[in-house]
Design an enzyme around this catalytic site. Structure first.
Site, PDB file in Angstrom:
ATOM      1  CE  LYS A 194      -2.492  10.497   2.960  1.00  0.00           C
ATOM      2  NZ  LYS A 194      -3.047   9.727   1.832  1.00  0.00           N
ATOM      3  CG  HIS A 202      -2.104  -0.861   1.134  1.00  0.00           C
ATOM      4  ND1 HIS A 202      -3.264  -0.525   0.472  1.00  0.00           N
ATOM      5  CD2 HIS A 202      -2.319  -2.112   1.619  1.00  0.00           C
ATOM      6  CE1 HIS A 202      -4.138  -1.514   0.564  1.00  0.00           C
ATOM      7  NE2 HIS A 202      -3.590  -2.490   1.258  1.00  0.00           N
ATOM      8  CE  LYS A 238     -14.213   5.852   1.410  1.00  0.00           C
ATOM      9  NZ  LYS A 238     -13.354   6.058   2.578  1.00  0.00           N
TER      10      LYS A 238
END
Length: 834
Positions: free
Chosen positions: A573, A376, A679
């Site tokens: 991020k 991951h 999502k």
């Protein structure tokens, strides 16, 4: 009265034959009353919704258990091949609403509660989020086991039952403050303790060897300090299909409650020391491993998960097949969710060799044909390495086995590339140096028959970079499985109004076949449908405003763009890049550059790891900038910035439907996949993002014209890293100069001098791996395109519909189907739900 002896009683086989529980409104009313009044002892004077939540959950849990037992017995009778998903995290969120949806009883339960004078929403809100994960890894695992049950695949999840979750995040004076997340304070109505399946887990001690009667070397692990792993089972229902699979979580307990001799001597604290030490193993999710004690505790957690789970599976096998392991690999598959459970490779070898008497070659063949590894991360520092000395101290027998595995593996590599000592050093499971370390990812690769990444780019970069030597050695072992999310929770449950509109127009088949959302594409041209879609999105934004008013005294404008970035706070991020854009917008307002302005509400949420200094500084910066902007009358409703504290699954269920713009802005080549992007897309948000992780596949599905792309590519990041000059970039960009000037003059920290010096230094550093300055201009230009499109309401609504319509690929039903077809090869098992 004379003593009367009794024979050991055995219940009749009919003891579990009961009339099937009803699913009508009256059935839930009756069962709720019984549990509320008799089991919980409450009456009409009780004002806490918690007890009503518990009573309802007990009634629904009865229906789950009914199907759970039938599923278990069907798997046992058919002797089907099974898969086991080993993960240190299962970020389940709340269970009640998901159970209602999957059992198909939502309307009946809502009406039953209404008849009793109760608000179902209040009951749902009173359930704490299960504190079993801290981010995307755990949420993915939760979606996976949901899809396994929906696809009727015999898959069991194995994890740890943490007493305390990651932490509850408070913001005090703009800074993150961690508080204990004691999510089990009031127990967990959904779980069942199964002490009869307790397993003993060994630590420390030493090993001793002997030669058996067949001339084979045998090793015993002796003088160990043991703890017990007690299982707690949670039912995982499939969607309206009768299947209820199992999530089994292990709790660590002591072998003795306390030392009676110490207690009798008056030393109570010492008498319970062993119990406390044992229970510490599953007390807290992912302890801070900044010190040796933290590292040791984390390694203990990982071994507890692996050993207890493998003993459980093997114990069940031996119960059915005796000590014959001939068909074990054909009937079992273990999926290792990231590097954390990779010690399972060595533990399976130990159990087969030392406990069940297999010889090395047979044990290794079984191990290599049952283990599969999912990676991951692309960040080398995130691949776990354990000190050999720590391993020898805590797990001496496992360390011996790992040395043996590595010796055999090095012989294989040497035979393939004779004399290539550099390659041998690069590929060795044991990393040499000042101190030896075990490379756990390498152990997982060597011991597995399948290695997969979680997005097309991620898998490609693993093969070309991080694991290149292994890919060249075993190209057939590597594959890709792009992540997904479950549409049941992330559209049907969290956004029922939008889900209802979709079902009304294309039917409800999309709930189990998300590719059917493609049928929405023609509706993007239907004015009446577009108006309904727009109204639902605006209503969701208003609900988000109402939800957040409980925490923030900020007047959001429902007509503004709701610009959302919620995820773990990490430099890669790039929450920092998002803040620089907000500062740029603030600067424009203060300069009067507001012609053709588009109002914007920026929402950022996420937790920083307790020991992550820079991530915490970024949270503080967000909050300081927020305070300045939100209290400036010149800014007004044009711009708002809010940090959402304590981001979690239940919060995302409120945020996701209300988002207009999804920020997926990681430095290209750093994000493995991302699932928040999926999502948001599924709920009709547009993505602004780099070519990173699953963004690439999202853009491919929806089309470039419906995706706001910016930034360097992964290849360009690599090229620029050799001559990166952020100060030159700043000097050539007037907007970035203004932003840096506001930061460097202390405008956002006037009473806290020097507070953000490290952040500014990181932006200006030629060694900045996140290349924040390099992507600034491209990001600003992409945001201008966002504003232009948002001003055209019809175009924005059309793009929103097309994003939802193109999200079919990103269902975990598709992901799990790929895992099953290409890795596990299980046969779906139909459960008779009559």
């Amino acid at each position: 009265m004379p003593y009367k002896s009794f024979k050991t009683s055995k219940p009749k086989s009919t003891i579990t034959i009961l009339p099937k529980l009803g699913l009508e409104e009256r059935d839930f009313v009756a069962d709720f009353k019984r549990y509320y009044s008799h089991r919980l002892g409450r009456d009409e004077n009780c004002t806490s919704p918690h007890y009503a939540y518990e009573a309802l959950s007990m009634a629904i849990s009865d229906r789950l258990i009914e199907r759970w037992k039938k599923t278990y017995n069907t798997y046992k009778e058919t002797d089907c091949k099974r898969a086991y998903y080993l993960s240190m995290e299962f970020l389940m969120g709340r269970t009640l609403s998901n159970a209602m949806l999957n059992l198909g009883i939502t309307e009946a339960v809502e009406q039953a509660m209404y008849d009793l004078g109760l608000e179902i929403e209040e009951l749902i809100e009173s359930e704490p989020d299960a504190g079993l994960g801290n981010g995307g890894l755990g949420r993915l695992a939760a979606c996976f086991i949901d899809s396994c049950a929906t696809l009727q695949l015999p898959v069991t999840g194995y994890g740890l039952r943490y007493e305390y979750g990651m932490f509850s995040q408070d913001i005090v004076n703009g800074e993150q403050v961690e508080k204990p997340d004691h999510w089990l304070r009031n127990g967990n109505v959904w779980e069942i303790e199964r002490p009869e399946y307790t397993h003993r887990i060994k630590f420390c001690g030493r090993t001793k060897s002997h030669i058996d009667e067949f001339g084979n070397k045998r090793t015993s692990w002796v003088e160990t300090q043991d703890i017990l792993a007690v299982p707690y089972d949670t039912p995982i229902p499939g969607y309206k299909n009768g299947t209820v699979n199992t999530l089994r979580l292990w709790k660590a307990t002591a072998t003795e409650e306390f030392n009676l001799q110490e207690f009798n001597a008056g030393d109570y604290a010492e008498s319970v020391a062993a119990k406390n030490t044992a229970e510490n193993i599953t007390m807290v999710l992912y302890p801070n491993d900044a010190n040796e004690n933290g590292k040791a505790l984390r390694l203990r957690q990982q071994y507890l998960l692996a050993s207890a789970s493998l003993q459980d599976v093997i114990g069940s096998w031996v119960g059915r097949h005796g000590n014959d392991f001939t068909e074990f690999a054909a009937k079992n598959a273990f999926q290792l969710n990231d590097t954390h459970p990779s010690i399972a490779v060595a533990e399976l070898m130990r159990l087969l060799l030392d406990v069940h008497g297999l010889v090395w070659n047979d044990a290794w063949a079984i191990t290599r044909n049952t283990m599969a590894y999912t990676n991951h991360t692309l960040l080398p520092e995130a691949l776990e390495r354990w000190s050999v000395n720590l391993f020898k101290q805590l797990l001496p027998r496992l360390m011996e086995i790992i040395f043996d595995i590595n010796a055999h593996f090095m012989a294989e590599v040497s035979a393939h590339w004779p004399g290539d000592t550099d390659r041998l050093g690069r590929m060795s499971i044991i990393e040499e140096g000042h101190e030896q370390h075990v490379r756990m990812a390498y152990l997982a690769i060597v011991g597995s028959f399948s290695v997969n990444g979680v997005a097309a780019l991620h898998s490609k970069l693993l093969q070309q970079g991080l694991f290149r030597d292994f890919y060249e050695f075993w190209p057939g072992k590597f594959n890709n499985k792009t992540n997904g999310v479950t549409p049941r929770r992330w559209l049907a449950a969290c956004n029922p109004e939008l889900a209802g509109l979709i079902t009304e127009n294309i039917g409800n088949g999309w709930l189990t076949d998300l590719s059917l959302l493609n049928k929405l594409k023609p509706y993007a041209k239907d004015e009446a449908f577009c108006q309904k879609w727009h109204d639902i999105k605006q209503n969701a934004k208003q609900k988000l405003i109402d939800y957040k008013k409980l925490e923030h005294d900020v007047d959001f404008n429902v007509e503004a763009i709701f610009d959302v970035q919620v995820k773990r706070v990490h430099e890669y991020k790039r929450q920092l890049l998002n803040v620089l854009h907000v500062i740029h917008l603030y600067d424009r307002i203060k300069r009067g550059d507001t012609a053709n302005w588009t109002d914007r509400c920026v929402l950022i949420g996420g937790k920083a790891a307790p020991g992550y200094y820079m991530a915490k500084k970024i949270i503080k910066l967000i909050n300081n900038v927020s305070h300045v902007i939100n209290s400036d009358p010149d800014v007004g409703k044009k711009l708002k910035l809010v940090f959402l504290p304590n981001y979690r699954v239940s919060a995302m269920e409120k945020i996701c439907p209300g988002a207009d713009l999804s920020e997926q802005i990681s430095t290209a080549g750093k994000e493995a996949s991302g699932t928040g992007n999926m999502k948001f897309m599924m709920n009709g948000a547009m993505t602004i993002g780099t070519l990173d992780g699953a963004n690439i596949e999202i853009r491919e599905e929806v089309g470039d014209e419906n995706f706001f792309l910016f930034g360097l590519t992964e290849g360009q990041v690599g090229e620029m890293s050799h001559h990166y000059d952020p100060n030159g970039i700043i000097d050539q960009d007037e907007d970035l100069q203004r932003v840096m000037r506001l930061l460097e003059c202390g405008h956002f920290n006037q009473f806290e001098p020097g507070l953000f010096d490290d952040i500014m230094a990181s932006i200006r550093s030629p060694q900045d791996p996140w290349m924040t300055a390099a992507d600034f201009r491209s990001f600003i230009d992409a945001q201008k395109r966002v504003e232009a499109v948002y001003q055209d309401r019809k175009l924005w609504t059309k793009m929103s519909i097309l994003n939802c319509a193109a999200s079919g690929k990103f269902s975990t039903d598709r992901t799990i189907t790929d895992y099953n077809n290409e890795i596990w090869k299980l046969t779906p098992v139909t459960i008779d739900d009559k």
